[in-house]
Enzyme design. Structure first.
Site, short mmCIF file in Angstrom:
data_model
loop_
_atom_site.label_atom_id
_atom_site.label_comp_id
_atom_site.label_asym_id
_atom_site.label_seq_id
_atom_site.Cartn_x
_atom_site.Cartn_y
_atom_site.Cartn_z
NE ARG A 238 -2.58 -1.39 3.53
CZ ARG A 238 -2.97 -2.56 4.03
NH1 ARG A 238 -3.83 -3.30 3.38
NH2 ARG A 238 -2.51 -2.98 5.19
CG ASP B 144 -14.93 -4.69 -1.36
OD1 ASP B 144 -13.71 -4.93 -1.32
OD2 ASP B 144 -15.77 -5.47 -0.86
CG ASP C 236 -5.41 -7.16 -2.65
OD1 ASP C 236 -4.99 -8.32 -2.81
OD2 ASP C 236 -5.41 -6.58 -1.53
CB CYS D 223 -3.83 -13.68 -1.33
SG CYS D 223 -5.61 -13.70 -1.46
N1 SAH Z 1 -6.84 -4.44 -0.90
C1 SAH Z 1 -7.52 -4.60 0.37
C2 SAH Z 1 -7.85 -6.06 0.66
C3 SAH Z 1 -8.72 -6.75 -0.37
S1 SAH Z 1 -9.46 -8.21 0.20
C4 SAH Z 1 -6.67 -3.95 1.47
O1 SAH Z 1 -5.55 -3.53 1.21
O2 SAH Z 1 -7.15 -3.88 2.60
C5 SAH Z 1 -10.59 -8.62 -1.02
C6 SAH Z 1 -11.87 -7.81 -1.07
O3 SAH Z 1 -12.59 -8.23 -2.21
C7 SAH Z 1 -12.83 -7.96 0.09
O4 SAH Z 1 -13.08 -6.69 0.65
C8 SAH Z 1 -14.14 -8.53 -0.52
O5 SAH Z 1 -15.29 -7.93 0.04
C9 SAH Z 1 -13.99 -8.11 -1.96
N2 SAH Z 1 -14.65 -8.94 -2.98
C10 SAH Z 1 -14.69 -10.30 -3.09
N3 SAH Z 1 -15.25 -10.68 -4.25
C11 SAH Z 1 -15.59 -9.53 -4.90
C12 SAH Z 1 -16.19 -9.26 -6.17
N4 SAH Z 1 -16.54 -10.23 -7.00
N5 SAH Z 1 -16.36 -7.97 -6.52
C13 SAH Z 1 -16.00 -6.96 -5.69
N6 SAH Z 1 -15.40 -7.17 -4.50
C14 SAH Z 1 -15.22 -8.44 -4.11
#
Ligand code: SAH
Length: 393
Positions: A209, A247, A297, A337
């Protein structure tokens, strides 16, 4: 109590890999209790390691030690002191008051994850062995860190394989409010240890980040799978021209909004969109939208290698669309991940996405999980987060 391995199956233990699969076992003493400590012996009867026993899991035993030493509270105290020492050596406290204190196998403590969020520790126990020693570990954590409050987040699916039900709640101390403010590289984030994802926050992305923030000045940024806005806040704080955060979780987006206010950032440079990234990227493509930086991510598409093929298609899909939406010279910051997809395969997927998108791209940086999530050389599975920064054109 003991387990005797099949001939030849001592090899991985001799390389200090900490797992013993059911298929490697020739015989086990009767009445071994779930989570109890067993000696692992070679087919010739030589001592190899001392481990915890998981009667229902395919990973039938996980090593506590390769030495002939007693497994008791003092043993775990030694391990926990070493884990604390490691974090103080890498001086992670310089960047944040919140970091991973214990990272399972890589800290010699299979089944245990402990994250520190300021003055709360969050403990996650995932195996029969960690469940057996959980109370002891909680006591040691209080004694060794001086932190009185421990919240338990043992609510991950893998516990089922160990015959364990989900457990959450206060394990030690009094936590009147599970939501707290943490700092990360001089920025503030709200974390709810009771309801947040994982143990509350994606601590493993801290350095990435920060890195994204260093590139973000004057850019139009699209942050996909933004959660509570980690990459968005770093981008805004570093002068991004605009940030669009996507999200599927309304709760995550509402914390993101609070995080913007908390950091006194100008909300007019930011837009949140609740929705499915797969659909929204297509919509943006149809609308001819474009961005200078796109962050992908996503959650774990492939928890194990068995899911790799389907997951590869999903990764390729979003990376292909992202390459199309990027302006010439724009940056794609893309992560996986998934334990079931290694760094080489991930790079191939991103390459094939670029090819099908009809764009040229170069990798300018390889990213990984933060140093408070270390990887034992003997446990390569500990590397789970892979990232690439690619420049288009
Ligand atoms: N980049 C973030 C962590 C991401 S975790 C950080 O730095 O904190 C992955 C995220 O993807 C979660 O918040 C989850 O709610 C979201 N997510 C999962 N599937 C999704 C989809 N199909 N479309 C949008 N968001 C999604």
């Amino acid at each position: 109590m003991k387990i005797i391995l099949n001939a030849g199956r001592e090899k991985s233990l001799l390389r200090r890999h900490p797992w013993v699969f059911a298929s490697a076992i020739r015989s086990a003493d009767e009445n071994l209790a779930s989570g109890s400590t067993v000696d692992l012996l070679s087919s010739e009867g030589h001592f190899l390691a001392r481990a915890s026993y998981s009667p229902t899991s395919q990973i039938r035993a996980r090593v506590w030690t390769f030495s002939d030493e007693v497994i008791d509270k003092e043993f775990f105290r030694k391990k926990i002191r070493a884990a604390i020492q490691k974090r103080s050596t890498l001086n992670v406290q310089r960047f944040s008051n919140s970091y991973r204190l214990i990272h399972g196998e890589s800290d010699g403590l299979p089944g245990f994850v402990v994250d520190r969020y300021k003055d709360i520790l969050v403990l996650q126990s995932t195996t029969a062995g960690s469940e057996f020693w959980k109370e002891t570990i909680a006591d040691i954590l209080v004694e060794e860190t001086g932190i009185q409050n421990i919240y338990e987040r043992s609510d991950v699916d893998v516990r089922e394989l160990e015959g364990l039900k989900p457990v959450t709640g206060i394990l030690r101390g009094t936590i009147t409010n599970p939501q707290l403010q943490i700092t990360e590289h001089d920025l503030l984030f709200l974390v709810n240890v009771a309801t947040g994802h994982k143990t509350g926050f994606y601590l493993d992305q801290r350095a990435n980040r920060h890195r994204v923030g260093e590139f973000a000045r004057d850019l139009d940024v699209l942050n996909c799978f933004c959660y509570t806005g980690g990459f968005s806040i770093h981008s805004l704080a570093n002068g991004a021209k605009s940030v669009l955060s996507v999200d599927s979780s309304a709760d995550a987006l509402s914390l993101l909004q609070e995080n913007i206010a908390l950091n006194h950032l100008l909300a007019d440079r930011h837009t949140s969109l609740e929705g499915d990234v797969f659909q929204l990227l297509r919509k943006f493509r149809d609308e001819n939208r474009s961005f200078d930086m796109i962050i992908l991510d996503p959650p774990k598409f492939a928890p194990t290698a068995a899911h790799a093929e389907k997951a590869s298609r999903a990764y390729k899909d979003i990376n292909l669309l992202a390459f199309k939406l990027l302006r010439h010279g724009g940056m794609l910051v893309t992560f996986s991940c998934s334990g079931g997809i290694d760094a080489a395969l991930f790079q191939m997927i991103v390459a094939s996405a670029a090819l099908d998108a009809g764009v040229d791209a170069t990798i300018i940086e390889h990213l990984s999980q933060g140093s408070d999530h270390p990887v034992s050389l003997h446990f390569p599975e500990g590397t789970y987060l892979k990232g690439l920064i690619c420049v288009k054109g």
